[in-house]
Design a protein around this motif. Structure first.
Motif, PDB file in Angstrom:
ATOM      1  N   SER A   1      99.614  52.690  48.586  1.00 43.61           N
ATOM      2  CA  SER A   1     100.785  52.866  49.437  1.00 43.61           C
ATOM      3  C   SER A   1     101.753  53.887  48.837  1.00 43.61           C
ATOM      4  O   SER A   1     102.304  54.727  49.545  1.00 43.61           O
ATOM      5  CB  SER A   1     101.514  51.540  49.635  1.00 43.61           C
ATOM      6  OG  SER A   1     100.671  50.600  50.253  1.00 43.61           O
ATOM      7  N   SER A   2     101.953  53.808  47.535  1.00 49.13           N
ATOM      8  CA  SER A   2     102.831  54.775  46.863  1.00 49.13           C
ATOM      9  C   SER A   2     102.267  56.179  46.997  1.00 49.13           C
ATOM     10  O   SER A   2     103.014  57.137  47.237  1.00 49.13           O
ATOM     11  CB  SER A   2     102.983  54.429  45.382  1.00 49.13           C
ATOM     12  OG  SER A   2     103.675  53.220  45.240  1.00 49.13           O
ATOM     13  N   PHE A   3     100.944  56.311  46.869  1.00 50.04           N
ATOM     14  CA  PHE A   3     100.305  57.613  47.020  1.00 50.04           C
ATOM     15  C   PHE A   3     100.516  58.144  48.439  1.00 50.04           C
ATOM     16  O   PHE A   3     100.790  59.324  48.636  1.00 50.04           O
ATOM     17  CB  PHE A   3      98.811  57.526  46.698  1.00 50.04           C
ATOM     18  CG  PHE A   3      98.089  58.820  46.882  1.00 50.04           C
ATOM     19  CD1 PHE A   3      98.205  59.834  45.946  1.00 50.04           C
ATOM     20  CD2 PHE A   3      97.297  59.052  48.016  1.00 50.04           C
ATOM     21  CE1 PHE A   3      97.553  61.051  46.124  1.00 50.04           C
ATOM     22  CE2 PHE A   3      96.649  60.254  48.198  1.00 50.04           C
ATOM     23  CZ  PHE A   3      96.776  61.258  47.247  1.00 50.04           C
ATOM     24  N   THR A   4     100.413  57.281  49.437  1.00 54.58           N
ATOM     25  CA  THR A   4     100.618  57.691  50.831  1.00 54.58           C
ATOM     26  C   THR A   4     102.036  58.209  51.025  1.00 54.58           C
ATOM     27  O   THR A   4     102.241  59.268  51.635  1.00 54.58           O
ATOM     28  CB  THR A   4     100.342  56.511  51.794  1.00 54.58           C
ATOM     29  OG1 THR A   4      98.977  56.099  51.630  1.00 54.58           O
ATOM     30  CG2 THR A   4     100.600  56.898  53.239  1.00 54.58           C
ATOM     31  N   VAL A   5     103.026  57.497  50.513  1.00 53.50           N
ATOM     32  CA  VAL A   5     104.422  57.935  50.641  1.00 53.50           C
ATOM     33  C   VAL A   5     104.624  59.269  49.943  1.00 53.50           C
ATOM     34  O   VAL A   5     105.244  60.185  50.500  1.00 53.50           O
ATOM     35  CB  VAL A   5     105.389  56.852  50.096  1.00 53.50           C
ATOM     36  CG1 VAL A   5     106.805  57.404  49.948  1.00 53.50           C
ATOM     37  CG2 VAL A   5     105.373  55.639  51.004  1.00 53.50           C
ATOM     38  N   GLU A   6     104.097  59.407  48.737  1.00 53.67           N
ATOM     39  CA  GLU A   6     104.249  60.676  48.006  1.00 53.67           C
ATOM     40  C   GLU A   6     103.575  61.827  48.763  1.00 53.67           C
ATOM     41  O   GLU A   6     104.103  62.938  48.802  1.00 53.67           O
ATOM     42  CB  GLU A   6     103.670  60.559  46.590  1.00 53.67           C
ATOM     43  CG  GLU A   6     104.412  59.585  45.695  1.00 53.67           C
ATOM     44  CD  GLU A   6     105.896  59.879  45.581  1.00 53.67           C
ATOM     45  OE1 GLU A   6     106.283  61.055  45.443  1.00 53.67           O
ATOM     46  OE2 GLU A   6     106.683  58.913  45.653  1.00 53.67           O
ATOM     47  N   THR A   7     102.427  61.558  49.354  1.00 51.93           N
ATOM     48  CA  THR A   7     101.717  62.576  50.135  1.00 51.93           C
ATOM     49  C   THR A   7     102.534  62.986  51.355  1.00 51.93           C
ATOM     50  O   THR A   7     102.627  64.175  51.687  1.00 51.93           O
ATOM     51  CB  THR A   7     100.326  62.053  50.560  1.00 51.93           C
ATOM     52  OG1 THR A   7      99.601  61.695  49.380  1.00 51.93           O
ATOM     53  CG2 THR A   7      99.547  63.093  51.321  1.00 51.93           C
TER      54      THR A   7
ATOM     55  N   MET B   1     114.050  54.048  53.638  1.00 51.64           N
ATOM     56  CA  MET B   1     112.651  53.757  53.906  1.00 51.64           C
ATOM     57  C   MET B   1     112.546  52.376  54.542  1.00 51.64           C
ATOM     58  O   MET B   1     113.258  51.456  54.163  1.00 51.64           O
ATOM     59  CB  MET B   1     111.827  53.820  52.625  1.00 51.64           C
ATOM     60  CG  MET B   1     111.653  55.232  52.109  1.00 51.64           C
ATOM     61  SD  MET B   1     110.689  55.375  50.584  1.00 51.64           S
ATOM     62  CE  MET B   1     109.234  54.460  50.944  1.00 51.64           C
ATOM     63  N   ARG B   2     111.641  52.258  55.493  1.00 48.35           N
ATOM     64  CA  ARG B   2     111.426  50.978  56.181  1.00 48.35           C
ATOM     65  C   ARG B   2     110.769  49.958  55.266  1.00 48.35           C
ATOM     66  O   ARG B   2     111.193  48.830  55.146  1.00 48.35           O
ATOM     67  CB  ARG B   2     110.516  51.180  57.388  1.00 48.35           C
ATOM     68  CG  ARG B   2     111.197  51.777  58.553  1.00 48.35           C
ATOM     69  CD  ARG B   2     110.249  51.811  59.719  1.00 48.35           C
ATOM     70  NE  ARG B   2     111.012  52.098  60.903  1.00 48.35           N
ATOM     71  CZ  ARG B   2     110.504  52.222  62.087  1.00 48.35           C
ATOM     72  NH1 ARG B   2     109.219  52.072  62.274  1.00 48.35           N
ATOM     73  NH2 ARG B   2     111.271  52.494  63.102  1.00 48.35           N
ATOM     74  N   LYS B   3     109.667  50.370  54.681  1.00 51.26           N
ATOM     75  CA  LYS B   3     108.857  49.463  53.872  1.00 51.26           C
ATOM     76  C   LYS B   3     108.711  50.092  52.494  1.00 51.26           C
ATOM     77  O   LYS B   3     108.421  51.272  52.370  1.00 51.26           O
ATOM     78  CB  LYS B   3     107.487  49.311  54.536  1.00 51.26           C
ATOM     79  CG  LYS B   3     106.497  48.471  53.790  1.00 51.26           C
ATOM     80  CD  LYS B   3     105.193  48.421  54.569  1.00 51.26           C
ATOM     81  CE  LYS B   3     104.091  47.829  53.735  1.00 51.26           C
ATOM     82  NZ  LYS B   3     102.797  47.886  54.422  1.00 51.26           N
ATOM     83  N   ILE B   4     108.921  49.313  51.471  1.00 49.19           N
ATOM     84  CA  ILE B   4     108.757  49.789  50.101  1.00 49.19           C
ATOM     85  C   ILE B   4     107.288  49.685  49.729  1.00 49.19           C
ATOM     86  O   ILE B   4     106.693  48.605  49.829  1.00 49.19           O
ATOM     87  CB  ILE B   4     109.604  48.948  49.113  1.00 49.19           C
ATOM     88  CG1 ILE B   4     111.083  48.946  49.522  1.00 49.19           C
ATOM     89  CG2 ILE B   4     109.431  49.444  47.687  1.00 49.19           C
ATOM     90  CD1 ILE B   4     111.743  50.289  49.501  1.00 49.19           C
ATOM     91  N   PRO B   5     106.673  50.797  49.321  1.00 51.41           N
ATOM     92  CA  PRO B   5     105.261  50.726  48.938  1.00 51.41           C
ATOM     93  C   PRO B   5     105.092  49.933  47.644  1.00 51.41           C
ATOM     94  O   PRO B   5     105.765  50.201  46.666  1.00 51.41           O
ATOM     95  CB  PRO B   5     104.876  52.192  48.743  1.00 51.41           C
ATOM     96  CG  PRO B   5     106.149  52.917  48.511  1.00 51.41           C
ATOM     97  CD  PRO B   5     107.229  52.138  49.201  1.00 51.41           C
TER      98      PRO B   5
END
Length: 194
Positions: A10-16, A1-5
């Motif tokens: 941000s974590s929700f966006t990655v999970e989505t 991953m480029r950027k760690i949420p």
């Protein structure tokens, strides 16, 4: 991953993004694109590239998380059933049940991960999981009178077959219990027929 949420949003966006990718792998396979992932996830393509370098990075992250979840759940089964607490076929069935459960929600997607994920990124974790399962289950078979060498060799063959069966049959019209029962019965028979 480029950027760690770091934030919950941000974590929700990655999970989505990861869930959308899994769903699209289930239906579209290798044909999915980052545009389709963004559309399915309800985010911009820019949001995807904020966290992932490309489609391959997303697929690899889905695969790594899938492997990690299976590892944690299978290790918990072994921790909860120490050697001598129950017969080895029951422990083996419980491990297979985890494999079926972890692959049933998106059976085709998880099968496709084997083809699409970068083998170099997954090899270490997958090999470690298999080696741990074999080492730990060998102790159950040794307690039942097997030699350690024979148990380890037979389990290595058995897990290759279990892995193939789970990934080929998960997502079919068989229920999780039916699939677990069939794979466990086949695997136990193969081990006993050695």
């Amino acid at each position: 991953m480029r950027k760690i949420p770091r934030q919950q949003r941000s974590s929700f966006t990655v999970e989505t993004i990861l869930e959308a990718t899994t769903q699209l792998l289930d239906t579209e396979g290798a044909e999915l694109t980052t545009n389709r992932i963004a559309e399915k996830a309800g985010v911009s393509v820019g949001s995807i590239y904020q966290y992932f370098g490309d489609k391959q990075a997303i697929i690899d992250e889905v695969a790594l998380r899938h492997l990690d979840a299976a590892d944690r759940a299978m290790t918990a089964v072994l921790d909860d059933n120490p050697v001598g607490s129950c017969p080895w076929p029951e422990v083996l069935r419980a491990v297979i049940e985890v494999a079926v459960r972890e692959n049933s929600t998106h059976g085709r997607a998880h099968g496709r991960l084997r083809e699409l994920a970068d083998p170099a990124r997954l090899a270490t974790g997958y090999t470690a999981l298999i080696n741990t399962l074999i080492a730990r289950l060998t102790a159950y078979l040794v307690a039942d009178g097997w030699s350690a060498e024979a148990a380890a060799a037979d389990l290595r063959l058995a897990f290759a077959a279990v892995d193939a069966q789970v990934h080929q049959l998960a997502g079919t019209d068989l229920s999780g219990d039916e699939l677990t029962d069939r794979i466990a019965a086949y695997t136990e028979a193969a081990l006993r027929g050695r």
